[in-house]
Design a protein around this motif. Structure first.
Motif, short mmCIF file in Angstrom:
data_model
loop_
_atom_site.label_atom_id
_atom_site.label_comp_id
_atom_site.label_asym_id
_atom_site.label_seq_id
_atom_site.Cartn_x
_atom_site.Cartn_y
_atom_site.Cartn_z
N SER A 18 5.56 2.11 3.15
CA SER A 18 5.33 2.46 1.69
C SER A 18 6.46 2.60 1.08
O SER A 18 7.78 3.02 1.53
CB SER A 18 4.66 3.90 1.77
N PRO A 19 6.56 2.54 -0.31
CA PRO A 19 7.82 2.65 -1.34
C PRO A 19 8.18 4.13 -1.43
O PRO A 19 7.48 4.86 -1.28
CB PRO A 19 7.42 2.11 -2.62
N VAL A 20 9.44 4.40 -1.13
CA VAL A 20 9.96 5.70 -1.10
C VAL A 20 11.09 6.01 -2.05
O VAL A 20 11.64 7.12 -2.63
CB VAL A 20 10.36 6.17 0.43
N ALA A 21 11.50 5.01 -2.77
CA ALA A 21 12.52 4.82 -3.84
C ALA A 21 12.57 3.49 -4.59
O ALA A 21 12.33 2.39 -4.13
CB ALA A 21 13.89 5.22 -3.24
N GLY A 22 13.15 3.68 -5.67
CA GLY A 22 13.04 2.14 -6.69
C GLY A 22 12.04 1.83 -7.11
O GLY A 22 11.11 2.56 -7.56
N PRO A 23 11.84 0.75 -7.80
CA PRO A 23 11.11 0.40 -8.93
C PRO A 23 9.74 -0.28 -8.05
O PRO A 23 8.86 -0.22 -8.68
CB PRO A 23 11.65 -0.89 -9.66
N ALA A 24 9.72 -0.51 -6.74
CA ALA A 24 8.45 -0.96 -6.10
C ALA A 24 7.51 0.22 -6.11
O ALA A 24 7.79 1.19 -5.87
CB ALA A 24 8.93 -1.32 -4.74
N LYS A 25 6.30 -0.16 -6.45
CA LYS A 25 5.12 0.52 -6.41
C LYS A 25 4.10 0.46 -5.16
O LYS A 25 3.31 1.07 -4.80
CB LYS A 25 4.53 0.39 -7.71
N PRO A 80 3.19 -0.89 -1.20
CA PRO A 80 3.89 -1.05 0.20
C PRO A 80 4.24 -2.51 0.50
O PRO A 80 3.60 -3.43 -0.02
CB PRO A 80 2.79 -0.47 0.96
N LEU A 81 5.20 -2.50 1.73
CA LEU A 81 5.44 -3.86 2.05
C LEU A 81 3.83 -4.30 2.98
O LEU A 81 3.88 -3.52 3.64
CB LEU A 81 6.56 -4.04 3.32
N PRO A 82 3.54 -5.48 2.92
CA PRO A 82 2.49 -5.71 3.76
C PRO A 82 2.83 -5.72 5.20
O PRO A 82 3.64 -6.17 5.76
CB PRO A 82 2.10 -7.34 3.26
N GLU A 83 1.74 -5.18 6.13
CA GLU A 83 1.92 -5.15 7.53
C GLU A 83 1.81 -6.20 8.16
O GLU A 83 0.84 -6.97 7.76
CB GLU A 83 1.02 -3.76 8.04
N LYS A 84 2.28 -6.54 9.18
CA LYS A 84 2.06 -7.74 9.99
C LYS A 84 1.86 -7.19 11.39
O LYS A 84 2.20 -6.29 11.71
CB LYS A 84 3.39 -8.30 10.20
#
Length: 150
Positions: free
Chosen positions: A125-132, A134-138
């Protein structure tokens, strides 16, 4: 095409070994470079083996993934983390903000160098910065001390 657009966009095409490779590079909204590539090999897509038929791809030794940190596998575009001892997670190594490759794992976050987005090593999940997003799980497996993409 105007000169300012020519400097912002580059088209490269090449033909070799019976195929065509085309790459387009342009500047994105934030000034960073965004690339896409298409390759035609002359082989119909339907003849390619399905992803589920492929054997698990080995990433590396589980011992190389530090507890409380992670390791980026650039070639496979995957980041593997170990939030707690013996608990392994994997995520796409492509930032959900504007598609840059993440560059490091430190202090409990996966870090993107382009715009300073940071993602939790526990769940992506995003915790800082502009990303809203999460990174997709593999999906991975750890077997015999080896981390493999499932």
């Amino acid at each position: 095409m105007r000169d300012d657009l020519k400097s912002r966009r580059t088209l490269i095409a090449g033909v070799g070994a019976g195929g065509l490779t085309l790459a387009l590079t342009a500047c994105g909204a934030g000034g960073e470079q965004v690339s896409s590539a298409a390759t035609g090999s002359g082989t119909p897509a339907s003849s390619a083996p399905a992803a589920q038929d492929a054997p698990a791809a080995g990433l590396g030794a589980a011992g190389d993934v530090p507890v409380g940190g992670g390791k980026i596998f650039k070639e496979q575009k995957v980041v593997v983390t170990q939030p707690k001892a013996g608990e392994f997670k994997a995520f796409s190594a492509i930032c959900t903000h504007q598609g840059c490759a993440v560059g490091s794992v430190a202090d409990g976050t996966i870090n993107c160098p382009c715009h300073n987005s940071k993602f939790s090593i526990a769940d992506g999940s995003p915790v800082a910065g502009p990303a809203k997003q999460p990174l997709p799980e593999k999906q991975i497996t750890v077997d015999g001390g080896q981390v493999k993409l499932a």
